[in-house]
Design a protein around this motif. Structure first.
Motif, PDB file in Angstrom:
ATOM      1  N   ARG A   1      49.550  31.891  40.947  1.00  0.00           N
ATOM      2  CA  ARG A   1      48.838  32.165  39.519  1.00  0.00           C
ATOM      3  C   ARG A   1      50.805  32.276  38.714  1.00  0.00           C
ATOM      4  NH1 ARG A   1      45.672  37.224  40.423  1.00  0.00           N
ATOM      5  NH2 ARG A   1      44.069  36.697  41.562  1.00  0.00           N
ATOM      6  N   VAL A   2      50.822  32.748  37.511  1.00  0.00           N
ATOM      7  CA  VAL A   2      52.627  32.498  37.007  1.00  0.00           C
ATOM      8  C   VAL A   2      52.630  34.659  37.447  1.00  0.00           C
ATOM      9  CG1 VAL A   2      53.393  33.194  34.915  1.00  0.00           C
ATOM     10  CG2 VAL A   2      51.710  31.750  34.785  1.00  0.00           C
ATOM     11  N   SER A   3      51.764  35.249  38.369  1.00  0.00           N
ATOM     12  CA  SER A   3      51.929  36.102  37.921  1.00  0.00           C
ATOM     13  C   SER A   3      53.024  36.191  39.536  1.00  0.00           C
ATOM     14  CB  SER A   3      50.819  37.348  37.936  1.00  0.00           C
ATOM     15  OG  SER A   3      49.760  37.086  38.950  1.00  0.00           O
ATOM     16  N   ASP A   4      52.257  35.043  39.967  1.00  0.00           N
ATOM     17  CA  ASP A   4      53.635  34.753  41.509  1.00  0.00           C
ATOM     18  C   ASP A   4      54.994  34.672  41.332  1.00  0.00           C
ATOM     19  OD1 ASP A   4      50.723  35.412  42.825  1.00  0.00           O
ATOM     20  OD2 ASP A   4      49.956  33.949  42.535  1.00  0.00           O
ATOM     21  N   LEU A   5      55.165  33.742  40.564  1.00  0.00           N
ATOM     22  CA  LEU A   5      56.343  33.221  40.167  1.00  0.00           C
ATOM     23  C   LEU A   5      57.184  33.960  40.604  1.00  0.00           C
ATOM     24  CD1 LEU A   5      55.510  30.615  37.397  1.00  0.00           C
ATOM     25  CD2 LEU A   5      55.122  30.778  39.566  1.00  0.00           C
ATOM     26  N   GLY A   6      57.294  35.640  40.534  1.00  0.00           N
ATOM     27  CA  GLY A   6      58.255  36.336  41.032  1.00  0.00           C
ATOM     28  C   GLY A   6      58.761  36.436  42.793  1.00  0.00           C
ATOM     29  N   ALA A   7      57.950  35.824  43.747  1.00  0.00           N
ATOM     30  CA  ALA A   7      58.275  35.402  44.153  1.00  0.00           C
ATOM     31  C   ALA A   7      59.177  34.183  44.974  1.00  0.00           C
ATOM     32  CB  ALA A   7      57.123  35.212  45.156  1.00  0.00           C
ATOM     33  N   LEU A   8      59.594  33.517  43.595  1.00  0.00           N
ATOM     34  CA  LEU A   8      60.739  32.087  44.098  1.00  0.00           C
ATOM     35  C   LEU A   8      61.554  33.259  43.715  1.00  0.00           C
ATOM     36  CD1 LEU A   8      58.643  29.788  41.866  1.00  0.00           C
ATOM     37  CD2 LEU A   8      58.007  30.114  44.459  1.00  0.00           C
ATOM     38  N   ALA A   9      61.988  33.862  43.638  1.00  0.00           N
ATOM     39  CA  ALA A   9      63.465  34.378  43.102  1.00  0.00           C
ATOM     40  C   ALA A   9      64.353  34.154  44.545  1.00  0.00           C
ATOM     41  CB  ALA A   9      63.603  35.663  42.797  1.00  0.00           C
ATOM     42  N   ALA A  10      64.161  34.477  45.688  1.00  0.00           N
ATOM     43  CA  ALA A  10      64.909  34.380  47.036  1.00  0.00           C
ATOM     44  C   ALA A  10      64.597  32.884  47.220  1.00  0.00           C
ATOM     45  CB  ALA A  10      64.423  35.439  48.100  1.00  0.00           C
ATOM     46  N   SER A  11      63.930  32.146  46.605  1.00  0.00           N
ATOM     47  CA  SER A  11      63.698  30.903  47.429  1.00  0.00           C
ATOM     48  C   SER A  11      64.574  29.846  46.243  1.00  0.00           C
ATOM     49  CB  SER A  11      62.730  30.027  47.761  1.00  0.00           C
ATOM     50  OG  SER A  11      61.987  30.685  46.465  1.00  0.00           O
ATOM     51  N   THR A  12      64.544  30.316  45.116  1.00  0.00           N
ATOM     52  CA  THR A  12      65.633  29.484  43.623  1.00  0.00           C
ATOM     53  C   THR A  12      66.962  30.279  44.465  1.00  0.00           C
ATOM     54  OG1 THR A  12      63.951  29.558  42.589  1.00  0.00           O
ATOM     55  CG2 THR A  12      66.208  29.001  41.633  1.00  0.00           C
TER      56      THR A  12
ATOM     57  N   GLU B   1      69.108  36.636  36.167  1.00  0.00           N
ATOM     58  CA  GLU B   1      68.684  36.725  34.296  1.00  0.00           C
ATOM     59  C   GLU B   1      68.890  35.560  34.303  1.00  0.00           C
ATOM     60  OE1 GLU B   1      71.419  36.351  30.311  1.00  0.00           O
ATOM     61  OE2 GLU B   1      71.726  38.931  31.787  1.00  0.00           O
ATOM     62  N   VAL B   2      69.426  34.628  34.834  1.00  0.00           N
ATOM     63  CA  VAL B   2      69.050  32.991  35.008  1.00  0.00           C
ATOM     64  C   VAL B   2      68.623  32.561  35.623  1.00  0.00           C
ATOM     65  CG1 VAL B   2      70.549  31.069  36.030  1.00  0.00           C
ATOM     66  CG2 VAL B   2      71.791  32.343  34.966  1.00  0.00           C
ATOM     67  N   PHE B   3      67.810  33.662  36.613  1.00  0.00           N
ATOM     68  CA  PHE B   3      66.682  32.256  36.818  1.00  0.00           C
ATOM     69  C   PHE B   3      65.580  33.292  36.254  1.00  0.00           C
ATOM     70  CE2 PHE B   3      62.431  34.902  39.772  1.00  0.00           C
ATOM     71  CZ  PHE B   3      61.159  33.767  39.924  1.00  0.00           C
ATOM     72  N   ARG B   4      65.029  34.037  35.850  1.00  0.00           N
ATOM     73  CA  ARG B   4      63.963  34.366  34.588  1.00  0.00           C
ATOM     74  C   ARG B   4      64.048  33.614  33.385  1.00  0.00           C
ATOM     75  NH1 ARG B   4      64.791  39.793  35.776  1.00  0.00           N
ATOM     76  NH2 ARG B   4      66.366  39.858  34.562  1.00  0.00           N
ATOM     77  N   GLU B   5      65.252  32.661  33.221  1.00  0.00           N
ATOM     78  CA  GLU B   5      65.649  31.635  31.755  1.00  0.00           C
ATOM     79  C   GLU B   5      64.749  30.384  32.285  1.00  0.00           C
ATOM     80  OE1 GLU B   5      69.078  30.838  30.818  1.00  0.00           O
ATOM     81  OE2 GLU B   5      68.950  33.738  29.847  1.00  0.00           O
ATOM     82  N   LEU B   6      65.514  30.136  33.392  1.00  0.00           N
ATOM     83  CA  LEU B   6      64.436  29.027  34.366  1.00  0.00           C
ATOM     84  C   LEU B   6      62.841  28.448  34.203  1.00  0.00           C
ATOM     85  CD1 LEU B   6      67.349  28.302  37.196  1.00  0.00           C
ATOM     86  CD2 LEU B   6      67.717  27.272  34.706  1.00  0.00           C
ATOM     87  N   VAL B   7      62.356  30.036  34.640  1.00  0.00           N
ATOM     88  CA  VAL B   7      61.166  29.898  34.664  1.00  0.00           C
ATOM     89  C   VAL B   7      60.049  30.672  33.747  1.00  0.00           C
ATOM     90  CG1 VAL B   7      58.931  32.048  35.998  1.00  0.00           C
ATOM     91  CG2 VAL B   7      60.821  31.623  37.066  1.00  0.00           C
ATOM     92  N   ASP B   8      61.115  30.788  32.628  1.00  0.00           N
ATOM     93  CA  ASP B   8      60.458  30.463  31.381  1.00  0.00           C
ATOM     94  C   ASP B   8      60.343  29.497  30.854  1.00  0.00           C
ATOM     95  OD1 ASP B   8      60.238  32.963  31.271  1.00  0.00           O
ATOM     96  OD2 ASP B   8      61.911  33.634  29.303  1.00  0.00           O
ATOM     97  N   GLN B   9      60.944  28.367  30.785  1.00  0.00           N
ATOM     98  CA  GLN B   9      61.194  27.518  30.670  1.00  0.00           C
ATOM     99  C   GLN B   9      60.851  26.180  30.947  1.00  0.00           C
ATOM    100  OE1 GLN B   9      65.863  25.776  30.722  1.00  0.00           O
ATOM    101  NE2 GLN B   9      66.221  27.617  30.419  1.00  0.00           N
ATOM    102  N   ALA B  10      60.216  26.421  32.387  1.00  0.00           N
ATOM    103  CA  ALA B  10      59.104  25.385  32.849  1.00  0.00           C
ATOM    104  C   ALA B  10      58.124  26.169  32.618  1.00  0.00           C
ATOM    105  CB  ALA B  10      59.453  26.108  34.446  1.00  0.00           C
ATOM    106  N   VAL B  11      57.266  26.813  32.537  1.00  0.00           N
ATOM    107  CA  VAL B  11      56.397  27.488  31.828  1.00  0.00           C
ATOM    108  C   VAL B  11      55.871  27.072  30.737  1.00  0.00           C
ATOM    109  CG1 VAL B  11      54.945  29.413  31.531  1.00  0.00           C
ATOM    110  CG2 VAL B  11      56.131  29.889  33.836  1.00  0.00           C
TER     111      VAL B  11
END
Length: 247
Positions: free
Chosen positions: A112-123, A139-149
């Motif tokens: 789910r979208v709520s699981d995407l926070g787990a990608l911070a480390a792998s990204t 901050e950059v990670f959250r920007e990239l996730v928002d763009q992708a979503v």
């Protein structure tokens, strides 16, 4: 090159479909976590009794995150962003959904979208962020996730029915999502909200399992938030619930 004057040029996948196909080929499937069956037979019983599936729009989202990183001026492009990022992120996302299902005692799971926070480390372990301030990488990670979503929402969700979903929130509806919410809770939400049920069915089909319905609901809600049609409180970090309400 010094002997033959030859040069090899490589490039990253030019489109989402190509990247998704490569990741599907290279990512380690969760079959590796299945309990072994009889010799010579493919294992069919997952560890903990949880079957994990990956909705196509979530596979696209993983690929779009990598493509957003390749276009970002806040990511060091000399270091590059290879498909290995997408492979690692997909494996991490599936593992996060499996962990959530085991914790909630569910038999099937989907990211789910709520699981995407787990990608911070792998990204952040596979990209080099341009910045010197503390916390700037997050901050950059959250920007990239928002763009992708945001892009996945626009490409995957049909606009028909979305105004009616937004209107329901205008009547006082508040929806909370997060790792503590079971898939059945999303089914109950969809059953009581006909416009959302129609939109979700367009994403995963009318007979989709509860886990896929939950995944679709979160994509729709987060997409509406990023499109500035719903407000969102909380979320953003692993394990933190979020609630959506009218603007």
């Amino acid at each position: 090159k010094d002997r033959f004057g030859a040069q090899i040029r490589t490039h990253y996948p030019p489109d989402v479909a190509t990247e998704v196909a490569i990741v599907a080929q290279e990512a380690t499937p969760l079959d590796a976590l299945y309990e072994p069956g009889a010799p010579g037979e493919r294992p069919t019983r997952p560890v903990g009794g949880v079957s994990v599936s990956l909705p196509p729009f979530m596979a696209d989202l993983v690929a779009r995150l990598s493509q957003a990183a390749r276009a970002s001026n806040r990511v060091n492009q000399r270091s590059g962003v290879s498909v290995r990022l997408s492979v690692a992120n997909q494996e991490t996302l599936l593992a996060a959904s499996l962990r959530r299902a085991l914790r909630l005692g569910e038999s099937d799971a989907a990211p789910r979208v709520s699981d995407l926070g787990a990608l911070a480390a792998s990204t952040l372990g596979k990209v080099e962020v341009e910045g010197f301030e503390e916390g700037e990488d997050q901050e950059v990670f959250r920007e990239l996730v928002d763009q992708a979503v945001r892009q996945t929402f626009r490409e995957s969700v049909a606009p028909q029915g979305l105004p009616e979903v937004v209107a329901a929130f205008g009547e006082g509806l508040v929806v909370e999502v997060g790792p503590a919410a079971g898939s059945r809770e999303y089914l109950e939400l969809v059953a009581g909200l006909a416009p959302l049920k129609k939109v979700v069915a367009g994403l995963v089909g009318p007979e989709a399992p509860a886990s896929s319905v939950a995944s679709a609901v979160e994509l729709v809600l987060e997409g509406l938030h990023l499109s500035r049609r719903l407000n969102k409180d909380g979320g953003g970090d692993p394990g933190v619930p979020a609630s959506y309400r009218s603007r």
